[in-house]
Each structure stands twice: as structure tokens, then as C-alpha cells.
Design a protein around this motif. Structure first.
Motif, PDB file in Angstrom:
ATOM      1  N   GLN A 213     -13.967   2.209   7.797  1.00 20.71           N
ATOM      2  CA  GLN A 213     -15.205   2.950   7.565  1.00 20.71           C
ATOM      3  C   GLN A 213     -15.939   2.391   6.348  1.00 20.71           C
ATOM      4  OE1 GLN A 213     -14.568   7.071   6.661  1.00 20.71           O
ATOM      5  NE2 GLN A 213     -16.711   7.441   6.223  1.00 20.71           N
ATOM      6  N   LEU A 214     -15.193   1.983   5.358  1.00 20.33           N
ATOM      7  CA  LEU A 214     -15.780   1.434   4.146  1.00 20.33           C
ATOM      8  C   LEU A 214     -16.456   0.095   4.425  1.00 20.33           C
ATOM      9  CD1 LEU A 214     -15.986   2.165   1.157  1.00 20.33           C
ATOM     10  CD2 LEU A 214     -13.913   0.860   0.781  1.00 20.33           C
ATOM     11  N   SER A 215     -15.816  -0.749   5.233  1.00 19.34           N
ATOM     12  CA  SER A 215     -16.397  -2.061   5.507  1.00 19.34           C
ATOM     13  C   SER A 215     -17.457  -2.011   6.606  1.00 19.34           C
ATOM     14  CB  SER A 215     -15.309  -3.065   5.874  1.00 19.34           C
ATOM     15  OG  SER A 215     -14.618  -2.641   7.012  1.00 19.34           O
ATOM     16  N   HIS A 216     -17.362  -1.031   7.494  1.00 17.21           N
ATOM     17  CA  HIS A 216     -18.346  -0.872   8.574  1.00 17.21           C
ATOM     18  C   HIS A 216     -18.734   0.599   8.658  1.00 17.21           C
ATOM     19  CE1 HIS A 216     -17.341  -4.888   9.834  1.00 17.21           C
ATOM     20  NE2 HIS A 216     -16.091  -4.557   9.898  1.00 17.21           N
ATOM     21  N   PRO A 217     -19.656   1.051   7.829  1.00 18.05           N
ATOM     22  CA  PRO A 217     -19.999   2.472   7.840  1.00 18.05           C
ATOM     23  C   PRO A 217     -20.538   2.916   9.193  1.00 18.05           C
ATOM     24  CG  PRO A 217     -21.301   1.265   6.215  1.00 18.05           C
ATOM     25  CD  PRO A 217     -20.404   0.287   6.875  1.00 18.05           C
ATOM     26  N   ARG A 218     -20.057   4.049   9.657  1.00 16.45           N
ATOM     27  CA  ARG A 218     -20.481   4.587  10.953  1.00 16.45           C
ATOM     28  C   ARG A 218     -21.923   5.042  10.927  1.00 16.45           C
ATOM     29  NH1 ARG A 218     -15.487   8.220  11.207  1.00 16.45           N
ATOM     30  NH2 ARG A 218     -13.897   6.684  11.608  1.00 16.45           N
ATOM     31  N   ARG A 219     -22.430   5.380   9.772  1.00 15.40           N
ATOM     32  CA  ARG A 219     -23.801   5.877   9.674  1.00 15.40           C
ATOM     33  C   ARG A 219     -24.803   4.858  10.197  1.00 15.40           C
ATOM     34  NH1 ARG A 219     -23.083   7.660   3.576  1.00 15.40           N
ATOM     35  NH2 ARG A 219     -21.505   9.225   3.914  1.00 15.40           N
ATOM     36  N   LEU A 220     -24.482   3.592  10.089  1.00 15.35           N
ATOM     37  CA  LEU A 220     -25.399   2.553  10.540  1.00 15.35           C
ATOM     38  C   LEU A 220     -25.179   2.165  11.989  1.00 15.35           C
ATOM     39  CD1 LEU A 220     -25.356   0.194   7.449  1.00 15.35           C
ATOM     40  CD2 LEU A 220     -27.104   1.841   8.087  1.00 15.35           C
ATOM     41  N   ALA A 221     -24.011   2.426  12.533  1.00 15.62           N
ATOM     42  CA  ALA A 221     -23.680   1.968  13.877  1.00 15.62           C
ATOM     43  C   ALA A 221     -24.604   2.577  14.931  1.00 15.62           C
ATOM     44  CB  ALA A 221     -22.227   2.281  14.194  1.00 15.62           C
ATOM     45  N   LEU A 222     -24.809   3.869  14.917  1.00 13.39           N
ATOM     46  CA  LEU A 222     -25.635   4.520  15.933  1.00 13.39           C
ATOM     47  C   LEU A 222     -27.094   4.097  15.840  1.00 13.39           C
ATOM     48  CD1 LEU A 222     -25.695   6.455  18.293  1.00 13.39           C
ATOM     49  CD2 LEU A 222     -26.010   8.330  16.665  1.00 13.39           C
ATOM     50  N   PRO A 223     -27.728   4.106  14.676  1.00 11.56           N
ATOM     51  CA  PRO A 223     -29.125   3.655  14.626  1.00 11.56           C
ATOM     52  C   PRO A 223     -29.306   2.196  15.054  1.00 11.56           C
ATOM     53  CG  PRO A 223     -28.585   4.857  12.629  1.00 11.56           C
ATOM     54  CD  PRO A 223     -27.321   4.691  13.402  1.00 11.56           C
ATOM     55  N   ILE A 224     -28.375   1.337  14.688  1.00 13.70           N
ATOM     56  CA  ILE A 224     -28.473  -0.066  15.095  1.00 13.70           C
ATOM     57  C   ILE A 224     -28.333  -0.185  16.607  1.00 13.70           C
ATOM     58  CG2 ILE A 224     -27.297  -2.316  14.995  1.00 13.70           C
ATOM     59  CD1 ILE A 224     -26.748  -1.722  12.028  1.00 13.70           C
TER      60      ILE A 224
ATOM     61  N   LEU B  42       0.845  -1.187   0.000  1.00 10.87           N
ATOM     62  CA  LEU B  42       0.000   0.000   0.000  1.00 10.87           C
ATOM     63  C   LEU B  42       0.885   1.244   0.000  1.00 10.87           C
ATOM     64  CD1 LEU B  42      -2.776  -1.089   2.504  1.00 10.87           C
ATOM     65  CD2 LEU B  42      -2.760  -1.275   0.019  1.00 10.87           C
ATOM     66  N   ASP B  43       0.432   2.293  -0.662  1.00  3.77           N
ATOM     67  CA  ASP B  43       1.206   3.525  -0.744  1.00  3.77           C
ATOM     68  C   ASP B  43       0.331   4.715  -0.362  1.00  3.77           C
ATOM     69  OD1 ASP B  43      -0.397   3.957  -2.980  1.00  3.77           O
ATOM     70  OD2 ASP B  43       1.147   3.344  -4.381  1.00  3.77           O
ATOM     71  N   LYS B  44       0.838   5.911  -0.576  1.00  2.00           N
ATOM     72  CA  LYS B  44       0.129   7.123  -0.156  1.00  2.00           C
ATOM     73  C   LYS B  44      -1.165   7.350  -0.937  1.00  2.00           C
ATOM     74  CE  LYS B  44       2.611  10.294  -3.213  1.00  2.00           C
ATOM     75  NZ  LYS B  44       3.465  11.455  -3.284  1.00  2.00           N
ATOM     76  N   TYR B  45      -1.356   6.671  -2.044  1.00  2.07           N
ATOM     77  CA  TYR B  45      -2.558   6.839  -2.851  1.00  2.07           C
ATOM     78  C   TYR B  45      -3.693   5.929  -2.387  1.00  2.07           C
ATOM     79  CZ  TYR B  45       1.008   8.880  -5.842  1.00  2.07           C
ATOM     80  OH  TYR B  45       2.053   9.621  -6.315  1.00  2.07           O
ATOM     81  N   ASP B  46      -3.404   4.989  -1.504  1.00  2.00           N
ATOM     82  CA  ASP B  46      -4.406   4.035  -1.033  1.00  2.00           C
ATOM     83  C   ASP B  46      -5.131   4.578   0.194  1.00  2.00           C
ATOM     84  OD1 ASP B  46      -3.941   1.916  -2.925  1.00  2.00           O
ATOM     85  OD2 ASP B  46      -2.032   1.587  -1.923  1.00  2.00           O
ATOM     86  N   LEU B  47      -6.230   3.904   0.535  1.00  2.00           N
ATOM     87  CA  LEU B  47      -6.985   4.290   1.721  1.00  2.00           C
ATOM     88  C   LEU B  47      -6.210   3.931   2.979  1.00  2.00           C
ATOM     89  CD1 LEU B  47     -10.580   3.034   0.806  1.00  2.00           C
ATOM     90  CD2 LEU B  47      -9.667   5.336   0.585  1.00  2.00           C
ATOM     91  N   SER B  48      -6.362   4.767   3.999  1.00  2.00           N
ATOM     92  CA  SER B  48      -5.745   4.458   5.287  1.00  2.00           C
ATOM     93  C   SER B  48      -6.541   3.331   5.941  1.00  2.00           C
ATOM     94  CB  SER B  48      -5.758   5.698   6.185  1.00  2.00           C
ATOM     95  OG  SER B  48      -7.096   6.035   6.516  1.00  2.00           O
ATOM     96  N   SER B  49      -6.016   2.762   7.007  1.00  2.00           N
ATOM     97  CA  SER B  49      -6.724   1.666   7.677  1.00  2.00           C
ATOM     98  C   SER B  49      -8.052   2.154   8.266  1.00  2.00           C
ATOM     99  CB  SER B  49      -5.843   1.035   8.754  1.00  2.00           C
ATOM    100  OG  SER B  49      -5.431   2.007   9.678  1.00  2.00           O
ATOM    101  N   GLU B  50      -8.101   3.401   8.742  1.00  3.33           N
ATOM    102  CA  GLU B  50      -9.362   3.944   9.274  1.00  3.33           C
ATOM    103  C   GLU B  50     -10.400   4.087   8.160  1.00  3.33           C
ATOM    104  OE1 GLU B  50      -6.419   5.911   9.785  1.00  3.33           O
ATOM    105  OE2 GLU B  50      -5.990   4.855  11.655  1.00  3.33           O
ATOM    106  N   GLU B  51      -9.953   4.553   6.982  1.00  2.00           N
ATOM    107  CA  GLU B  51     -10.875   4.696   5.856  1.00  2.00           C
ATOM    108  C   GLU B  51     -11.364   3.341   5.371  1.00  2.00           C
ATOM    109  OE1 GLU B  51      -9.366   8.759   3.637  1.00  2.00           O
ATOM    110  OE2 GLU B  51      -8.108   6.957   3.499  1.00  2.00           O
TER     111      GLU B  51
END
Length: 181
Positions: free
Chosen positions: A147-158, A135-144
Motif C-alpha cells: 500500500q505504501l509503494s502503490h497507494p490504492r487511492r490512485l489506482a481507481l482514478p487512474i 522483520l518483526d512484529k513492529y514492522d509493516l506487513s507485506s500488505e502495508e
């Protein structure tokens, strides 16, 4: 070719900023240094339907990010050549686009390009994982990526729904146990 031409960008819709085009060119130039030489092409067109690239089945190791734009509506789709279908399943493509849906719908050019750069970087990360590139600087960070695999938008409502269901069950069982005694 001139110094300013970019074979990986076809901006017929005039939606891309220089920063976005530069990211696309730099990452694809890095891919040219690998043995597989995958390519990510970004196209913008002045329509929102019929976005499938022509002769898609003739491409190898290629991902297309196609942006359709017409009458302030935008449609972003990801297409891949057959050899990358395993990495770019319908779920993966949908998750990538849904994660940036607010920015990709925006009429603000800066916000739209921020979302498009994220989509591009997510596609690049998927390719890098598929071919086991570092992975290089053009790739997503581990946090991103998280977020992609577990979107935060769904965490709070669930979580709120679970609290309400558990609270309701506790109330129901307490009242029923007191009535039986």
C-alpha cells in the motif's frame, strides 16, 4: 532515569498516547541489541515550522519523526542522519507521510496516533531493510508495504481515466472509419 522515562520520545506537544510511546520504546530497545544500534526518535513541538532537529549532522544512524502542532494545525516531518540519507530519500519520506496524511491531520488524538504509529513502523521497516534485519512484529506487513509503494487511492482514478480515454479513442476511430466509407 525513572522507569517511565523514554529517551526516544520528547512529547512537548502532549500528543502521544501510551500505546505509541510503548511501540517507540520497544522497537528502539530491540535496535540496542544490534551491532549498528540505529535509533528512531519521535519529538512533538508546539510550532509548525523550523522542525529540523538541532545538530542533526552530528547524529549517526538516527531518524527523527518531528511533529509540529499549533492552532489545530499539524506538520509531520521525517529527518535522518547523513548515513541514512540513502534509505530515507525525499521520495521515501514524502511517500510515508502522504500515505497517512488524513490521519496525521486529524484533531482526534486516537486517529492521529494511529497514523503516527504507521509512520514510525514504516521508518522502522526502512531501517530494517537498510541493515538487512529480520522483520518483526513492529514492522509493516507485506500488505502495508505494498500500500505504501502503490497507494490504492490512485489506482481507481487512474483506471477510470484509462477506461474513458480508451472508450473515447474507440468511439473516435469507429466514427471516422464509417465516414470514410
Amino acid at each position: 532515569m525513572t522507569a517511565f522515562s523514554n529517551p526516544y520520545v520528547h512529547d512537548n506537544g502532549h500528543l502521544l498516547e501510551k500505546k505509541t510511546s510503548k511501540l517507540i520504546k520497544e522497537k528502539n530497545d530491540r535496535y540496542l541489541q544490534t551491532s549498528e544500534q540505529p535509533v528512531i526518535i519521535v519529538k512533538t513541538v508546539n510550532r509548525v515550522d523550523h522542525l529540523t532537529p538541532k545538530k542533526l549532522n552530528k547524529y549517526k544512524r538516527t531518524v527523527f519523526i518531528v511533529v509540529g502542532s499549533a492552532n489545530k494545525k499539524r506538520n509531520v516531518q521525517i529527518y535522518s542522519s547523513k548515513d541514512l540519507h540513502g534509505a530515507f530519500t525525499a521520495d521515501v519520506r514524502g511517500t510515508i507521510i502522504r500515505s497517512q496524511s488524513n490521519q496525521l491531520r486529524s484533531n482526534n488524538k486516537k486517529e492521529f496516533n494511529r497514523g503516527l504509529r504507521f509512520v514510525f513502523r514504516a521508518c522502522a521497516t526502512t531501517i530494517d531493510q537498510r541493515y538487512q534485519y529480520a522483520l518483526d512484529k513492529y514492522d509493516l506487513s507485506s500488505e502495508e508495504r505494498a500500500q505504501l509503494s502503490h497507494p490504492r487511492r490512485l489506482a481507481l482514478p487512474i483506471a477510470l481515466c484509462l477506461v474513458i480515454v480508451i472508450g473515447g479513442l474507440m468511439y473516435f476511430f469507429r466514427n471516422n472509419l464509417h465516414l470514410k466509407k
